[in-house]
Structures are given as C-alpha cells and as structure tokens.
Design a protein around this motif. Structure first.
Motif, PDB file in Angstrom:
ATOM      1  N   LEU A   1      18.917 -23.710 -54.968  1.00  0.00           N
ATOM      2  CA  LEU A   1      18.386 -22.591 -55.731  1.00  0.00           C
ATOM      3  C   LEU A   1      17.142 -22.118 -55.424  1.00  0.00           C
ATOM      4  O   LEU A   1      16.815 -20.820 -55.397  1.00  0.00           O
ATOM      5  N   GLN A   2      16.331 -23.241 -55.223  1.00  0.00           N
ATOM      6  CA  GLN A   2      14.806 -22.612 -54.952  1.00  0.00           C
ATOM      7  C   GLN A   2      14.414 -22.156 -53.453  1.00  0.00           C
ATOM      8  O   GLN A   2      13.783 -21.196 -53.435  1.00  0.00           O
ATOM      9  N   ILE A   3      15.696 -22.546 -52.506  1.00  0.00           N
ATOM     10  CA  ILE A   3      15.629 -21.734 -51.343  1.00  0.00           C
ATOM     11  C   ILE A   3      15.829 -20.432 -51.459  1.00  0.00           C
ATOM     12  O   ILE A   3      15.232 -19.482 -50.809  1.00  0.00           O
ATOM     13  N   TRP A   4      17.001 -19.982 -52.287  1.00  0.00           N
ATOM     14  CA  TRP A   4      17.380 -18.904 -52.651  1.00  0.00           C
ATOM     15  C   TRP A   4      16.382 -17.994 -52.981  1.00  0.00           C
ATOM     16  O   TRP A   4      16.129 -16.818 -52.689  1.00  0.00           O
ATOM     17  N   ARG A   5      15.633 -18.546 -54.189  1.00  0.00           N
ATOM     18  CA  ARG A   5      14.718 -17.827 -54.952  1.00  0.00           C
ATOM     19  C   ARG A   5      13.685 -17.327 -54.058  1.00  0.00           C
ATOM     20  O   ARG A   5      12.915 -16.438 -54.334  1.00  0.00           O
ATOM     21  N   SER A   6      13.189 -18.392 -53.165  1.00  0.00           N
ATOM     22  CA  SER A   6      12.085 -18.062 -52.395  1.00  0.00           C
ATOM     23  C   SER A   6      12.390 -17.598 -50.756  1.00  0.00           C
ATOM     24  O   SER A   6      11.338 -17.482 -50.351  1.00  0.00           O
ATOM     25  N   ARG A   7      13.378 -17.148 -50.463  1.00  0.00           N
ATOM     26  CA  ARG A   7      13.626 -16.759 -49.326  1.00  0.00           C
ATOM     27  C   ARG A   7      12.846 -15.519 -48.851  1.00  0.00           C
ATOM     28  O   ARG A   7      12.690 -15.344 -47.585  1.00  0.00           O
ATOM     29  N   GLU A   8      12.479 -14.739 -49.814  1.00  0.00           N
ATOM     30  CA  GLU A   8      11.530 -13.647 -49.576  1.00  0.00           C
ATOM     31  C   GLU A   8      10.272 -14.263 -49.077  1.00  0.00           C
ATOM     32  O   GLU A   8       9.435 -13.317 -48.539  1.00  0.00           O
ATOM     33  N   GLN A   9       9.835 -15.262 -49.568  1.00  0.00           N
ATOM     34  CA  GLN A   9       8.508 -15.891 -49.266  1.00  0.00           C
ATOM     35  C   GLN A   9       8.362 -16.470 -47.945  1.00  0.00           C
ATOM     36  O   GLN A   9       7.241 -16.558 -47.254  1.00  0.00           O
ATOM     37  N   PHE A  10       9.561 -16.696 -47.199  1.00  0.00           N
ATOM     38  CA  PHE A  10       9.540 -17.003 -45.805  1.00  0.00           C
ATOM     39  C   PHE A  10       8.825 -15.952 -44.798  1.00  0.00           C
ATOM     40  O   PHE A  10       9.480 -14.910 -44.754  1.00  0.00           O
ATOM     41  N   ARG A  11       7.761 -16.319 -44.346  1.00  0.00           N
ATOM     42  CA  ARG A  11       6.893 -15.616 -43.392  1.00  0.00           C
ATOM     43  C   ARG A  11       7.243 -15.338 -41.810  1.00  0.00           C
ATOM     44  O   ARG A  11       6.938 -14.564 -41.326  1.00  0.00           O
ATOM     45  N   GLY A  12       7.969 -16.525 -41.599  1.00  0.00           N
ATOM     46  CA  GLY A  12       8.209 -16.684 -40.253  1.00  0.00           C
ATOM     47  C   GLY A  12       7.364 -17.306 -39.398  1.00  0.00           C
ATOM     48  O   GLY A  12       7.504 -17.342 -38.256  1.00  0.00           O
ATOM     49  N   ASP A  13       6.057 -17.883 -39.904  1.00  0.00           N
ATOM     50  CA  ASP A  13       5.125 -18.605 -39.550  1.00  0.00           C
ATOM     51  C   ASP A  13       5.693 -19.851 -38.612  1.00  0.00           C
ATOM     52  O   ASP A  13       4.983 -20.391 -37.760  1.00  0.00           O
ATOM     53  N   SER A  14       6.642 -20.409 -39.118  1.00  0.00           N
ATOM     54  CA  SER A  14       7.247 -21.712 -38.720  1.00  0.00           C
ATOM     55  C   SER A  14       8.771 -21.286 -38.657  1.00  0.00           C
ATOM     56  O   SER A  14       9.261 -20.035 -39.148  1.00  0.00           O
ATOM     57  N   LYS A  15       9.549 -22.408 -37.918  1.00  0.00           N
ATOM     58  CA  LYS A  15      10.941 -22.400 -38.015  1.00  0.00           C
ATOM     59  C   LYS A  15      11.681 -22.264 -39.315  1.00  0.00           C
ATOM     60  O   LYS A  15      10.927 -22.857 -40.166  1.00  0.00           O
ATOM     61  N   TRP A  16      12.626 -21.727 -39.537  1.00  0.00           N
ATOM     62  CA  TRP A  16      13.584 -21.739 -40.772  1.00  0.00           C
ATOM     63  C   TRP A  16      13.752 -23.223 -41.254  1.00  0.00           C
ATOM     64  O   TRP A  16      13.408 -23.644 -42.370  1.00  0.00           O
ATOM     65  N   SER A  17      14.113 -23.929 -40.198  1.00  0.00           N
ATOM     66  CA  SER A  17      14.248 -25.428 -40.639  1.00  0.00           C
ATOM     67  C   SER A  17      13.194 -26.289 -40.982  1.00  0.00           C
ATOM     68  O   SER A  17      13.148 -26.982 -41.724  1.00  0.00           O
ATOM     69  N   THR A  18      11.838 -25.793 -40.327  1.00  0.00           N
ATOM     70  CA  THR A  18      10.617 -26.625 -40.660  1.00  0.00           C
ATOM     71  C   THR A  18      10.507 -26.041 -42.338  1.00  0.00           C
ATOM     72  O   THR A  18       9.936 -26.766 -43.226  1.00  0.00           O
TER      73      THR A  18
END
Length: 163
Positions: free
Chosen positions: A40-57
C-alpha cells in the motif's frame, strides 16, 4: 491500487518485500499485515520516486522503513499482559519455510538488531556493498566490516542449533 501497477511495479519485487517482512515478523498474521502495508505504501509513494536510485533499491528502502515503523508502533501500543496461558505454539503454520535450516537462519537473523537484519538480508540478496550502503545510509567500507561481524554473530547463534 490498480492491478497493472501491482503486476508491473510490485510483483516483480515481491521476493524483496517478503524477505524483509518475514525478518521483522513473528507470525503469519503479522507478516501478512506488514506485506499489505508495504504494498500500500509503495503505491501511495510511487509519485515520490525520483529515479535517483534503481526501483529495486527504492523498494528495499521503503520496505525496510515501513517494517521498522510498524515495529516501533507495535512496541509503543503493546500492553504488557503476562499470563501463564499465553504462548505461541511451534507449529507448521508458524514456520515460514519448509526447509528447517532456512527457518533456523531466519530465527537467528531475528535475534540481530533491526539494522543488522536489514544489512544481512541485503547481503543474502547478493546486493553490492555500495547498494547496501545507499539503502542503509552509510559507506561501503562500513557495510563490509558490518557484514563480517554479522556473519560471525550468526555463526555463534547457529552453532547451538545446527550440527
């Protein structure tokens, strides 16, 4: 949560989430709650992923932070009621894996500090020290030293259980 997002962005990393949640829970019920909360938190926070690291990280870091937060909440909310009738039976239902040595390893990992658990789980996932350091927030050299100490500690814990 859309099934497309779950299928493409969470499910391929379910192994990561499962291992982290398993290392920080003691029952199947808690595991399922933690797993659901992480997704749930991954889904809620998906927009905050900036791409500074890999998605898996990012998934590792988020999963770890959520599990640590849930542990703290659980400790703060726990009422200490001790009863001679309260115990957890060691049944097959409480075992995470069919392989007994794997269950023993996870039991030993649960005896480590919260951060050491995270480090060894990432190490077991064969993450490079650089990636582990990025997730934990330290240096690769610190991770190398820490991994060696953790392995020694696990060896001591398991010596009494395996042989």
């Amino acid at each position: 949560m859309s099934s497309d997002f779950y299928t493409t962005s969470i499910l391929p990393f379910a192994g990561i989430i499962i291992k982290i949640c398993r290392a920080y829970t003691d029952s199947q019920e808690d595991f399922e709650d933690y797993y659901q909360e992480v997704c749930l938190q991954i889904w809620r926070s998906r927009e905050q992923f900036r791409g500074d690291s890999k998605w898996s990280t990012w998934i590792y870091r988020l999963s770890l932070n959520i599990c640590l937060t849930l542990i703290k909440k659980k400790k703060n909310n726990r009422q200490h009621v001790v009863s001679e009738y309260q115990f957890v039976e060691d049944t097959e239902e409480n075992q995470a894996f069919e392989d007994e040595s794997l269950n023993q390893l996870y039991d030993a990992i649960k005896q480590l500090s919260e951060i050491d658990r995270a480090v060894i789980l990432l190490y077991l996932e064969e993450k490079p020290n650089k990636d582990i350091a990025e997730i934990i927030g330290t240096t690769p050299n610190n991770i190398a030293v820490r991994v060696n100490r953790i392995k020694e500690r696990l060896k001591k814990i398991l010596d009494g259980k395996i042989n």
